[in-house]
Design a protein around this motif. Sequence first.
Motif, PDB file in Angstrom:
ATOM      1  N   GLN A 195      -2.534   9.713  -1.863  1.00  0.00           N
ATOM      2  CA  GLN A 195      -2.439  10.254  -0.049  1.00  0.00           C
ATOM      3  C   GLN A 195      -1.259   8.945   0.253  1.00  0.00           C
ATOM      4  OE1 GLN A 195      -5.350   9.169   1.265  1.00  0.00           O
ATOM      5  NE2 GLN A 195      -6.784  11.023   0.982  1.00  0.00           N
ATOM      6  N   GLN A 196      -0.495   8.642  -0.669  1.00  0.00           N
ATOM      7  CA  GLN A 196       0.216   6.681  -0.158  1.00  0.00           C
ATOM      8  C   GLN A 196       1.726   6.918  -1.169  1.00  0.00           C
ATOM      9  OE1 GLN A 196      -0.233   5.079   2.868  1.00  0.00           O
ATOM     10  NE2 GLN A 196      -2.156   5.882   2.813  1.00  0.00           N
ATOM     11  N   GLU A 205      -6.182   7.507  -3.275  1.00  0.00           N
ATOM     12  CA  GLU A 205      -5.371   6.694  -1.816  1.00  0.00           C
ATOM     13  C   GLU A 205      -3.820   6.231  -2.233  1.00  0.00           C
ATOM     14  OE1 GLU A 205      -5.249   1.713   0.450  1.00  0.00           O
ATOM     15  OE2 GLU A 205      -6.492   2.499  -1.186  1.00  0.00           O
ATOM     16  N   GLN A 206      -3.634   6.103  -3.503  1.00  0.00           N
ATOM     17  CA  GLN A 206      -3.216   6.102  -4.124  1.00  0.00           C
ATOM     18  C   GLN A 206      -1.743   7.659  -4.418  1.00  0.00           C
ATOM     19  OE1 GLN A 206      -2.474   4.263  -8.205  1.00  0.00           O
ATOM     20  NE2 GLN A 206      -3.112   2.553  -7.450  1.00  0.00           N
ATOM     21  N   ASN A 250       0.665  -0.820  -0.151  1.00  0.00           N
ATOM     22  CA  ASN A 250       0.264   0.190   0.395  1.00  0.00           C
ATOM     23  C   ASN A 250       0.843   1.365   0.402  1.00  0.00           C
ATOM     24  OD1 ASN A 250      -2.654   0.766  -0.333  1.00  0.00           O
ATOM     25  ND2 ASN A 250      -2.560   1.807   2.015  1.00  0.00           N
ATOM     26  N   THR A 251       2.357   1.012  -0.928  1.00  0.00           N
ATOM     27  CA  THR A 251       2.919   1.958  -0.810  1.00  0.00           C
ATOM     28  C   THR A 251       3.087   3.086  -2.468  1.00  0.00           C
ATOM     29  OG1 THR A 251       5.266   0.866  -0.684  1.00  0.00           O
ATOM     30  CG2 THR A 251       3.603   2.075   1.965  1.00  0.00           C
ATOM     31  N   SER A 252       3.630   3.668  -2.678  1.00  0.00           N
ATOM     32  CA  SER A 252       4.308   3.731  -4.480  1.00  0.00           C
ATOM     33  C   SER A 252       5.761   3.003  -4.158  1.00  0.00           C
ATOM     34  CB  SER A 252       4.350   4.994  -4.476  1.00  0.00           C
ATOM     35  OG  SER A 252       5.057   6.518  -3.576  1.00  0.00           O
TER      36      SER A 252
END
Length: 214
Positions: A144-145, A141-142, A56-58
């Motif tokens: 924000q992460q 969400e992407q 759940n991160t870039s």
Amino acid sequence: MAARPMANLTAIILPLLLITIAATSAAPAPAATPATKYINHTVGGPIGWFFNSTSNTSFTNYSSWAASQTFNLGDYLVFNTENQTVIETQNATTYRSCTADDTWDETTFVWGDDTVGKKTIVVPLVTEGANYYFSGDGDGEQCQQGMAFAIEVSHGLGLPPILNQPPPPPYTEPPAQPPPGTVDGTQPSGNSGFRSGASLSGGLLVVFMLVLNV
């Protein structure tokens, strides 16, 4: 020969040292290297523009990548990605909110399409000053992460002619047609004054290919 007292030598050296330090401090900082050509910036470098759904991160720190680059008008951002869209905005509020759903304005644009799979999204830099980019996938969400970054675009060489076109002319009604059976029964060619997205994308792609060959 009598030796010069140390106190007198110190009194001479100390003022000279202070003058040297003052002159060094007042020297202007070196000027930024002027742009000599247009550049294609591959976002994220070899890593590309991807999101790791497992963690759940870039895949990388895109803000750090952007800070290592120098951007000018006429350059291109190249997004190698699996995402459907990239959001570009000059609106800092839209950028911080990670959504463009309720803030459509003349400074916010969506790049990409609805196709699924790996693709390359090419974005020209046509606005000087602060520009913001973030992922349009995942309902914010992407972004924000970590799939977001801001850049400062300088004037550089200015926009090349292909990106510095005037807006299309406004729509004008075609002339009234003569009734059937008259001498002039031909139909006018018509001109809606509308520039389609497909034509614009085609033009940008040609420019991008030309820039790649520079």
